[in-house]
Design a protein around this motif. Structure first.
Motif, PDB file in Angstrom:
ATOM      1  N   GLU A   1       0.003  -4.249  13.077  1.00  0.00           N
ATOM      2  CA  GLU A   1      -0.715  -5.629  13.031  1.00  0.00           C
ATOM      3  C   GLU A   1      -0.682  -6.401  11.598  1.00  0.00           C
ATOM      4  OE1 GLU A   1      -4.565  -4.976  14.556  1.00  0.00           O
ATOM      5  OE2 GLU A   1      -5.167  -7.204  14.161  1.00  0.00           O
TER       6      GLU A   1
ATOM      7  N   GLY B   1       4.317  -0.211   5.698  1.00  0.00           N
ATOM      8  CA  GLY B   1       2.926  -0.702   5.025  1.00  0.00           C
ATOM      9  C   GLY B   1       2.515  -2.154   5.299  1.00  0.00           C
TER      10      GLY B   1
ATOM     11  N   TYR C   1      -2.548   0.975  11.697  1.00  0.00           N
ATOM     12  CA  TYR C   1      -2.985  -0.493  11.261  1.00  0.00           C
ATOM     13  C   TYR C   1      -1.758  -1.337  10.421  1.00  0.00           C
ATOM     14  CZ  TYR C   1      -7.250   1.713  12.436  1.00  0.00           C
ATOM     15  OH  TYR C   1      -8.436   2.481  13.000  1.00  0.00           O
TER      16      TYR C   1
ATOM     17  N   GLY D   1      -5.698  -4.289   4.238  1.00  0.00           N
ATOM     18  CA  GLY D   1      -5.576  -2.913   4.596  1.00  0.00           C
ATOM     19  C   GLY D   1      -4.376  -2.125   4.634  1.00  0.00           C
ATOM     20  N   SER D   2      -3.414  -2.548   4.394  1.00  0.00           N
ATOM     21  CA  SER D   2      -2.190  -1.875   4.467  1.00  0.00           C
ATOM     22  C   SER D   2      -1.684  -2.089   3.147  1.00  0.00           C
ATOM     23  CB  SER D   2      -1.229  -2.107   5.603  1.00  0.00           C
ATOM     24  OG  SER D   2      -1.934  -1.647   6.869  1.00  0.00           O
TER      25      SER D   2
ATOM     26  N   ASP E   1       0.845   4.518   9.265  1.00  0.00           N
ATOM     27  CA  ASP E   1      -0.619   3.901   9.246  1.00  0.00           C
ATOM     28  C   ASP E   1      -0.835   3.083  10.713  1.00  0.00           C
ATOM     29  OD1 ASP E   1      -2.557   1.971   8.851  1.00  0.00           O
ATOM     30  OD2 ASP E   1      -1.720   1.222   6.959  1.00  0.00           O
TER      31      ASP E   1
END
Lengths: 303, 141
Positions: free
Chosen positions: A201, A174, A198, A141-142, A196
């Motif tokens: 993580e 990212g 997220y 998701g990144s 971002d």
């Protein structure tokens, strides 16, 4: 191994604007999700002013009674809205080929190499040669799976320039790929940040999967997350949009050690001149311009 | 990172309970997206809205990474809030679950107009009014 479920696609051609209500009407019992529009090029395009709404039922729940109930609810909804444009909508049922969707996408995710870095997904356990480094990565998701031209160029620059022991700043990290590659190549400390929420993580997970977690730190946020004292980086990376490079060229230059080097990427050809001008105005000089397709990468140092 | 979008996918999924089954699997799989990762992230971010059906727009980037945004709640949810009820009529057509005013409809149409893909505000109002009637809500002028 159990056989994957067979699914039936239930498709309705809907006048624009009414997609949500149609989806809501058909989502009951086993029908829990809906898709709108044309999720991929393999599916037929709706005529102008219309859109497809699709819901899905598994073959073992596909009964005459359920089909009748779907049709009944659709007709009843159309009647209650009193909207002429909704009358006469038809359901079309289409059986999809059996596929285990949880794993089938992996078939198209092939390993690849950039210099000595072998980018392999976690399920590919092959050994790499002694002179190569394994980077365990899969798309998430990144941004930054290694497949985009800008990321590939940056990875190649790192393989050619990282000697070991460097402190690296990675703006717009990212997925954390550039920090993790730097650490795999011997960088001593890598600090990545990204707006971002997220990213930190995901990047932390990537560092952990590649056993370089102690060397890597990731933060959520922009340049304001850096403290005044965080300067003197031997390498400053910025694989971000070119307008961000233009806006923050001076911030990036300020963090670079006097004898350090930078790599800025993510500049499409049409933004070449203003981006180079901003880099120049920040007191930096590009001595290795690189290009892959329409994307430019700038490698250089202080003037 | 220089994100290049290659696909936009619009879905409606149950909060906290998305699975790789269709529509998620075939829609994302066609773009080579890591389906398990999407499911995990969607469920993590929507767990506190369990019980709701959420519209979501997923952007797929050229390097097969993705991100997604949750869109405005379905009109039905906003209508129930406006009518101060917790569920629509059990027997729509014969039972009235509650009522909403023209002003309620206009406010909801304003919230939803971008996500509905309606032709204009009037069309958005008609869609919201139609949705209300289909739930057994009386539209008061």
């Amino acid at each position: 191994m159990s056989q994957p479920l067979v699914w039936i696609e239930v498709r309705v051609l809907v006048p624009n604007g009414w997609q949500e209500l149609v989806a809501q009407t058909l989502m009951f019992g086993p029908c829990t999700s809906a898709a709108f529009g044309r999720p991929n090029l393999a599916v037929e395009e709706a005529p102008p002013g219309f859109d497809y709404v699709r819901i899905f039922i598994s073959k073992n729940e596909d009964t005459r009674a359920l089909r009748d109930e779907l049709k009944g609810k659709l007709d009843e909804m159309a009647r209650l809205t009193e909207e002429p444009e909704l009358q006469g909508m038809q359901l079309r049922f289409n059986e999809l080929p059996a596929e285990d969707y949880a794993t089938s996408w992996k078939m198209s995710w092939k390993p690849f190499r950039v210099g000595p870095i072998c980018l392999l997904p976690p399920w590919d356990e092959r050994e790499v040669a002694a002179h190569e480094k394994r980077l365990t990565i899969q798309p998430g998701g990144s941004f930054g799976s290694g497949r985009h031209a800008t990321t590939r160029t940056c990875v190649r620059v790192l393989t050619q320039r990282i000697k070991g022991g460097e402190r690296v700043l990675d703006a717009g990290t990212g997925s954390g790929i550039l920090s993790v590659v730097s650490a795999l190549l011997g960088a001593e400390r890598c600090l990545g940040f990204d707006i971002d929420p997220y990213s930190a993580e995901a990047a932390g997970d990537l560092a952990r999967d590649n056993h370089v977690e102690p060397q890597c730190t990731f933060r959520v946020g922009g340049f304001e997350t850096l403290q005044e004292s965080e300067t003197g980086f031997d390498v400053v990376l910025g694989n971000i949009y070119s307008d961000i490079i233009q806006l923050h060229a001076k911030d990036l230059a300020k963090r670079l050690a006097p004898d350090g080097w930078f790599a800025f990427s993510g500049c499409p050809h049409q933004h070449l001149e203003p981006t180079l001008a901003a880099i120049n105005a920040a007191g930096l000089v590009v001595d290795e311009p690189r290009r892959r397709g329409r994307w430019h990468t700038f490698v250089g140092r202080h003037k | 990172m220089a994100k290049e979008v290659t696909g936009m996918i619009k879905l409606q999924c149950p909060a906290g309970q998305a699975t790789p089954a269709p529509p998620v699997g075939p829609a994302l799989g066609a773009h080579g997206v890591n389906i398990a990762e999407f499911v995990k992230q969607f469920n993590d971010r929507t767990r506190d809205q369990m019980g709701m059906i959420l519209p979501v727009v997923i952007s797929v980037y050229k390097d097969r990474t993705f991100d997604f945004v949750l869109k405005s709640p379905p009109a039905a949810v906003l209508l129930m809030k406006a009518a101060k009820i917790t569920k629509g009529a059990g027997w729509v057509g014969t039972e009235v679950a509650g009522s909403v005013s023209r002003k309620d409809l206009e406010e909801i149409a304003e919230i939803k107009k971008n996500d509905l893909n309606a032709r204009d505000v009037d069309h958005a109002c008609r869609i919201i009014a139609g949705t209300a009637r289909s739930m057994g809500l009386k539209v008061e002028d």
